[in-house]
Enzyme design. Structure first.
Site, PDB file in Angstrom:
ATOM      1  N   GLU A   1      -6.857   3.876  -5.326  1.00  0.00           N
ATOM      2  CA  GLU A   1      -7.820   4.564  -4.868  1.00  0.00           C
ATOM      3  C   GLU A   1      -8.326   5.745  -5.505  1.00  0.00           C
ATOM      4  OE1 GLU A   1      -9.639   4.654   0.181  1.00  0.00           O
ATOM      5  OE2 GLU A   1      -7.785   5.478  -0.998  1.00  0.00           O
TER       6      GLU A   1
ATOM      7  N   ASP B   1      -3.461   4.815  -2.216  1.00  0.00           N
ATOM      8  CA  ASP B   1      -4.124   5.081  -0.999  1.00  0.00           C
ATOM      9  C   ASP B   1      -4.284   6.734  -1.548  1.00  0.00           C
ATOM     10  OD1 ASP B   1      -4.690   5.305   1.795  1.00  0.00           O
ATOM     11  OD2 ASP B   1      -3.454   6.615   1.282  1.00  0.00           O
TER      12      ASP B   1
ATOM     13  N   HIS C   1     -11.147  -2.296   4.316  1.00  0.00           N
ATOM     14  CA  HIS C   1     -11.033  -2.078   5.577  1.00  0.00           C
ATOM     15  C   HIS C   1     -11.891  -0.418   5.859  1.00  0.00           C
ATOM     16  CE1 HIS C   1      -7.918   0.735   3.668  1.00  0.00           C
ATOM     17  NE2 HIS C   1      -7.825   1.016   4.360  1.00  0.00           N
ATOM     18  N   ASP C   2     -12.474  -0.574   5.005  1.00  0.00           N
ATOM     19  CA  ASP C   2     -12.892   1.684   5.487  1.00  0.00           C
ATOM     20  C   ASP C   2     -13.671   1.187   5.123  1.00  0.00           C
ATOM     21  OD1 ASP C   2     -10.192   2.896   4.989  1.00  0.00           O
ATOM     22  OD2 ASP C   2     -10.638   3.151   3.070  1.00  0.00           O
TER      23      ASP C   2
ATOM     24  N   ASP D   1       0.797  -1.595  -0.104  1.00  0.00           N
ATOM     25  CA  ASP D   1       0.068  -0.161   0.451  1.00  0.00           C
ATOM     26  C   ASP D   1       0.909   1.134   0.077  1.00  0.00           C
ATOM     27  OD1 ASP D   1      -1.907   1.783   0.659  1.00  0.00           O
ATOM     28  OD2 ASP D   1      -3.170   0.552   2.039  1.00  0.00           O
TER      29      ASP D   1
HETATM   30  C1  GLC Z   1      -6.987   5.915   2.433  1.00  0.00           C
HETATM   31  C2  GLC Z   1      -7.453   3.951   3.564  1.00  0.00           C
HETATM   32  C3  GLC Z   1      -8.193   4.987   4.523  1.00  0.00           C
HETATM   33  C4  GLC Z   1      -7.372   5.614   5.707  1.00  0.00           C
HETATM   34  C5  GLC Z   1      -7.121   7.406   4.350  1.00  0.00           C
HETATM   35  C6  GLC Z   1      -6.166   8.095   4.327  1.00  0.00           C
HETATM   36  O1  GLC Z   1      -9.084   6.314   1.927  1.00  0.00           O
HETATM   37  O2  GLC Z   1      -8.257   3.803   2.758  1.00  0.00           O
HETATM   38  O3  GLC Z   1      -7.731   3.824   5.549  1.00  0.00           O
HETATM   39  O4  GLC Z   1      -7.785   6.427   6.430  1.00  0.00           O
HETATM   40  O5  GLC Z   1      -6.536   6.945   3.109  1.00  0.00           O
HETATM   41  O6  GLC Z   1      -4.893   7.488   4.693  1.00  0.00           O
END
Ligand code: GLC
Length: 556
Positions: free
Chosen positions: A261, A204, A334-335, A102
């Site tokens: 993402e 990310d 995980h979100d 990641d």
């Molecule tokens: C992304 C991750 C999340 C994190 C955020 C800040 O959305 O998936 O878990 O809190 O970025 O890094």
């Protein structure tokens, strides 16, 4: 026409997200370790997993559980050592499982050496590695932007007498991608990991890296008097130039894949992001998760929705990647809350919902991404008070709900429904204490249902969610049309059934899932001449589906 032989390894496999803190603790410390992942590679292989996306395990103060990186070149001691990581990469490769790291490149931790230097004064060599701005003449924040985790997106720095921008928590300062030295430093990090033999990267929060040329207040959209930072900065003009540079510097010529993402990128923009013209191989876009949560992603104000809304979003993503790029199919990460709660508004057992939705997921065109535990059929946990949560965003959403005039009970209910901690409770391995996750005190409570919902118990039960996932995974691997065939949605107007047809060069499959708790009917001609390949309820009557029944028909 594309056949399975034309696909890359990462298009034919199943990807699995490991949240290392919750996977398996080999040290009795209450949090998971890298060695714990290595110990369970055979389990993942039994699911047909060929890629493990591991959320950040770099050295970190863990304000956002690793998404606040202090040192990208070292493993956090709570997870183990770099030697453990090298071992995981090597053992994984032996078993045909590649690791996906990641890359948190929109921000670092405030403890990162770059920021420690940057904040000292306005002239040091890291001075412009972050987004610094002067206060407004009255001393207030440079803009009225609200961070994604709640509160102002600006934090004051005494030493510099300036504010810095943080799209997420104040401990996660945003990096300044405009500076070429910064970009080079980031690309070096990615190359360091690629040279170690990882199979890819998940990138990310990447839509936030390009800030607007002028920073201006946005329209106030909450009782807190602030305006969403997402609306002000996501997917800014020029972002793709940065990412093409990333691709050339890191990815070209390597046998790896990338998945960005990309909250803020719509299905109709995918062509610029993935495939021939694009910057990544895959893109997580969130049009379908926005269906229950609402586009604004404010937990206390969820959307009202119907099944056709969900199907429309999924089909739009399929269409956008039909001839260009490739789709990462997912319902959980995980979100997100657990999908068995998130995507249903009807009664029925969690196990039945998990099997039906799992069928929808695993038969899709694209690479399925599973969240650890999804294959066991988790529901959300019942959280009794705000103090039980660990997640920084959950606490922000709770406070925001209170500021909007909701009662503490309503704010807690919203957190129960949407909290990210629902996806982060410990992995359930067996029926022993703490579900076999740790011999210590687990950092987050183990789900109350662990005695029935766990790997060992479900492995022994032919009707379990886990064995259903294994069966579909095998089916998927064995059939050309399920890997490479086209996607065509059937009965799009149905508010009960989600159905689609996968057509390959010589074979066809039809998936039908009744996502309601009432019996449903469909035109039996849709499966005429096809055989039942798999069914959640055993044999089935063509033209009819029992509540939460899912079936896959196909050519012989
Ligand atoms: C992304 C991750 C999340 C994190 C955020 C800040 O959305 O998936 O878990 O809190 O970025 O890094």
């Amino acid at each position: 026409m594309t056949t399975a032989a034309d696909l890359a390894w990462w298009q034919k496999t199943i990807a699995y997200e490991v949240y290392p803190k919750s996977f398996l603790d080999t040290r009795g410390q209450g949090t998971g370790t890298i060695a714990g992942i290595t110990a369970r590679l055979d389990y993942l292989a039994s699911l047909g997993v060929g890629a493990i996306w591991i959320t950040p395990c770099y050295k970190s103060p863990m304000v956002d559980n690793g998404y606040d990186v202090e040192d990208y070149y070292n493993i956090d001691p709570s997870f183990g050592t770099m030697a453990d990581m090298d071992e995981l990469i090597a053992r994984g490769r032996e078993k045909g499982i590649r690791l996906v790291m990641d890359l948190v490149f929109n921000h670092t931790s405030e403890a990162c050496q770059w920021f420690v230097e940057s904040r000292k004064d306005r002239t040091n060599s890291y001075a412009d590695w972050y987004i610094w701005r002067d206060a407004k003449p009255d001393g207030s924040e440079p803009t009225n932007w609200r961070s994604i985790f709640g509160g102002s997106a600006w934090a004051w720095c005494e030493e510099r007498q300036q504010y810095y921008l943080h799209t997420f928590a104040p401990q996660q300062p945003d990096i300044n991608w405009e500076n070429p030295d910064v970009r080079r430093a980031l690309f070096d990090i990615a190359n360091f990991w690629a040279d170690k033999g990882v199979g890819g990267f998940r990138i990310d929060a990447i839509t936030y890296i390009k800030k607007p040329p002028v920073f201006a207040d946005g329209p106030v959209d909450g009782e807190d008097g602030l305006s969403s930072v997402h609306d002000a900065t996501a997917n800014g003009e020029g972002i793709l130039d940065f990412l093409h540079e990333f691709k050339a510097a890191v990815c070209d010529g390597r046998d790896i894949f990338t998945v960005g993402e990309a909250n803020g990128v719509d299905a109709d923009e995918l062509g610029d992001w993935v495939g021939e013209r694009g910057v990544f191989d895959l893109l997580f876009e969130f049009s379908h998760t926005h269906v229950p949560m609402g586009e604004a992603e404010i937990w206390c104000k969820p959307a009202t929705w119907t099944l056709t809304d969900l199907k429309r979003a999924l089909t739009a993503s399929q269409k956008a990647t039909a001839t260009n790029g490739w789709y990462p199919a997912f319902f959980e990460n995980h979100d997100q809350p657990r999908s068995t709660v998130n995507f249903f508004q009807c009664d029925g057992t969690i196990a039945a919902k998990a099997k039906a939705l799992g069928t929808v997921l695993l038969m899709q065109r694209g690479t399925p991404f599973l969240m650890q535990g999804e294959e066991l059929g988790y529901g959300n946990r019942a959280w009794l008070s705000i103090d039980e949560f660990n997640d920084v965003q959950t606490r922000g959403e709770y406070d925001f709900a209170l500021s909007e005039g909701f009662t503490p009970q309503q704010a807690l209910a919203a957190c129960n429904r949407f909290s990210r901690d629902n996806a982060r409770t410990p992995m359930q391995w067996d029926a022993s204490a703490n579900a076999g996750f740790t011999t210590g005190m687990p950092w987050l409570p183990v789900h109350a249902d662990y005695a029935e919902i766990n790997v060992e118990t479900e492995s022994a039960d032919p009707d379990s969610v886990l064995n259903w996932y294994r069966r579909l995974s095998e089916l998927r691997r064995s059939r050309d049309e399920l890997l490479a065939g086209s996607y065509e949605e059937l009965v799009p107007e149905s508010e009960q059934i989600y159905a689609y047809r996968r057509a390959g060069e010589k074979s066809v499959a039809v998936m039908l899932a009744n996502l309601s708790d009432e019996p449903a009917v469909y035109d039996a001609a849709l499966v005429d001449g096809l055989t039942l390949l798999a069914g959640t309820h055993g044999t089935t009557e063509p033209g009819e589906l029992r509540p939460l029944e899912a079936v896959v028909f196909g050519t012989n």
